[in-house]
Design a protein around this motif. Structure first.
Motif, PDB file in Angstrom:
ATOM      1  N   CYS A 234      -2.456 -28.530 -29.170  1.00  0.00           N
ATOM      2  CA  CYS A 234      -3.160 -28.470 -30.220  1.00  0.00           C
ATOM      3  C   CYS A 234      -4.460 -29.052 -29.997  1.00  0.00           C
ATOM      4  CB  CYS A 234      -2.716 -29.341 -31.563  1.00  0.00           C
ATOM      5  SG  CYS A 234      -2.514 -31.024 -31.174  1.00  0.00           S
ATOM      6  N   TYR A 235      -4.521 -29.766 -28.789  1.00  0.00           N
ATOM      7  CA  TYR A 235      -5.962 -30.244 -28.535  1.00  0.00           C
ATOM      8  C   TYR A 235      -6.798 -29.269 -27.477  1.00  0.00           C
ATOM      9  CZ  TYR A 235      -4.082 -34.599 -30.293  1.00  0.00           C
ATOM     10  OH  TYR A 235      -3.396 -35.490 -30.888  1.00  0.00           O
TER      11      TYR A 235
ATOM     12  N   ARG B  23      -9.227 -26.540 -26.155  1.00  0.00           N
ATOM     13  CA  ARG B  23     -10.402 -25.597 -26.949  1.00  0.00           C
ATOM     14  C   ARG B  23     -10.298 -24.445 -26.335  1.00  0.00           C
ATOM     15  NH1 ARG B  23     -15.651 -27.891 -25.962  1.00  0.00           N
ATOM     16  NH2 ARG B  23     -16.345 -26.569 -27.682  1.00  0.00           N
TER      17      ARG B  23
ATOM     18  N   TYR C   8       4.284 -21.663 -29.036  1.00  0.00           N
ATOM     19  CA  TYR C   8       3.419 -22.652 -29.599  1.00  0.00           C
ATOM     20  C   TYR C   8       1.947 -22.570 -29.179  1.00  0.00           C
ATOM     21  CZ  TYR C   8       2.083 -27.705 -30.920  1.00  0.00           C
ATOM     22  OH  TYR C   8       1.469 -28.616 -31.187  1.00  0.00           O
TER      23      TYR C   8
ATOM     24  N   ARG D 152      -0.102 -20.129 -30.812  1.00  0.00           N
ATOM     25  CA  ARG D 152      -0.954 -20.293 -32.375  1.00  0.00           C
ATOM     26  C   ARG D 152      -2.328 -20.857 -31.835  1.00  0.00           C
ATOM     27  NH1 ARG D 152       1.388 -25.795 -34.915  1.00  0.00           N
ATOM     28  NH2 ARG D 152       2.658 -24.161 -35.870  1.00  0.00           N
ATOM     29  N   TYR D 153      -2.671 -21.889 -30.974  1.00  0.00           N
ATOM     30  CA  TYR D 153      -3.910 -22.194 -30.854  1.00  0.00           C
ATOM     31  C   TYR D 153      -5.050 -20.868 -30.113  1.00  0.00           C
ATOM     32  CZ  TYR D 153      -1.437 -26.224 -32.437  1.00  0.00           C
ATOM     33  OH  TYR D 153      -0.837 -26.930 -33.386  1.00  0.00           O
TER      34      TYR D 153
ATOM     35  N   ARG E  76      -5.773 -19.129 -33.050  1.00  0.00           N
ATOM     36  CA  ARG E  76      -6.613 -19.715 -33.758  1.00  0.00           C
ATOM     37  C   ARG E  76      -8.090 -19.760 -33.250  1.00  0.00           C
ATOM     38  NH1 ARG E  76      -6.109 -26.212 -34.481  1.00  0.00           N
ATOM     39  NH2 ARG E  76      -6.833 -26.196 -32.553  1.00  0.00           N
TER      40      ARG E  76
ATOM     41  N   ASN F  81       3.444 -20.715 -38.888  1.00  0.00           N
ATOM     42  CA  ASN F  81       2.126 -20.265 -38.609  1.00  0.00           C
ATOM     43  C   ASN F  81       1.382 -19.858 -39.833  1.00  0.00           C
ATOM     44  OD1 ASN F  81       1.624 -20.817 -35.686  1.00  0.00           O
ATOM     45  ND2 ASN F  81       2.180 -18.623 -35.190  1.00  0.00           N
TER      46      ASN F  81
ATOM     47  N   ARG G  87      -0.669 -21.698 -41.857  1.00  0.00           N
ATOM     48  CA  ARG G  87      -1.861 -22.076 -41.190  1.00  0.00           C
ATOM     49  C   ARG G  87      -3.079 -20.647 -41.155  1.00  0.00           C
ATOM     50  NH1 ARG G  87      -1.151 -26.670 -37.483  1.00  0.00           N
ATOM     51  NH2 ARG G  87       0.751 -27.523 -38.075  1.00  0.00           N
TER      52      ARG G  87
END
Ligand code: ZN
Ligand code: ZN
Length: 275
Positions: A119-120, A122, A161, A164-165, A168, A202, A205
């Motif tokens: 999640c962190y 970039r 997982y 997802r990022y 995003r 998801n 989100r």
């Protein structure tokens, strides 16, 4: 018939809603007619080593067991755990699992060894091109192959997982180069009786894709993967069972008629309610 949420968090998770006690979760689950609820608060095992302990394991287990007694006869409640990064600190993980009579353990991977939680990341940075993204997913598969061998894990949580990022950030992962290793993973899971989780979080989100994706779930089925658990990954009582019925429809589209829950630590498989 099963209508279950097999992945939920309460106030005992560091990122859970502080008002969502296990009793409130059970009340909500009973109100909406679930047959089974697994309360799977976080225990990211690396956290205890790296200086934070995002899980009040004593009070959490006691509170869930108390709620389980209170709802006996109305709802099957499982004392669960979402054990993160188990293989990074195996001794500590074994000790954690031995501490309470867990009935359902989700194995998850939020971060690779010596790396932060996805999640962190970039992923929107231009340096994250397809090759680097593939490199990271390859490492996810390496650690996941270890994870499914960790004793005590019943279901593999949110395999994609990381995806997802990536999504995003407006990018994607091409899973086709990983087909052989995914087949190896899924075949081993099928042989060892480890379930694959269909995680629906998801959708809340703004990413209308399950974890793992339909493509990967089809491959699991082709590898004779029969055990499937479905979870909302709710972090508040109001989200319990969110999109679970969409998950059931998705599973039935790809040929499943049953899902699995764990009652007293043993798999119980039955037809999906409403399908
Ligand atoms: Zn998780
Ligand atoms: Zn979770």
């Amino acid at each position: 018939m099963i209508f279950a949420d097999s992945h939920t968090h309460t106030c005992f998770s560091f990122d859970g809603d502080p008002d969502t006690t296990p009793v409130l979760s059970c009340e909500r689950a009973a109100q909406i007619g679930l047959t089974d609820l697994a309360i799977t608060d976080h225990l990211d095992i690396n956290g205890s080593v790296e200086g934070y302990e995002p899980y009040a394991d004593g009070p959490a287990a006691a509170a869930v067991l108390e709620a389980k007694e209170q709802y006996r006869g109305r709802l099957h409640v499982a004392l669960g755990l979402e054990l993160g990064q188990a293989t990074q600190y195996p001794e500590k993980s074994r000790a954690a699992l031995a501490k309470h009579p867990y009935e359902f353990v989700l194995g998850s991977l939020h971060n690779l060894r010596m790396a932060p939680d996805f999640c962190y990341f970039r992923f929107e940075h231009p340096d994250f091109g397809p090759a680097l993204i593939q490199h990271y997913f390859s490492r996810v598969l390496d650690e996941t192959l270890e994870l499914i061998d960790f004793p005590g894990i019943h279901s593999l949580a949110h395999l994609t997982y990381m995806h997802r990022y990536v999504r995003r950030a407006g990018k994607d992962i091409d899973f086709s180069p990983f087909r052989d290793r995914l087949e190896l993973l899924f075949t081993r899971m099928a042989e060892r009786g480890i379930a694959l989780e269909l995680n629906m979080s998801n959708y809340r989100r703004g990413i209308p894709l399950p974890m793992p994706t339909q493509e990967l779930f089809r491959l699991y089925r082709a590898c004779k993967g029969e055990l499937v658990t479905v979870g909302s990954d709710a972090h508040t009582a109001g989200d319990i069972a969110a999109n679970v019925l969409d998950g059931y429809r998705f599973l039935s589209e790809i040929g499943y008629s049953c899902v699995t829950v764990f009652r007293d630590g043993k798999p119980f498989t039955d037809k999906m309610k409403f399908i």
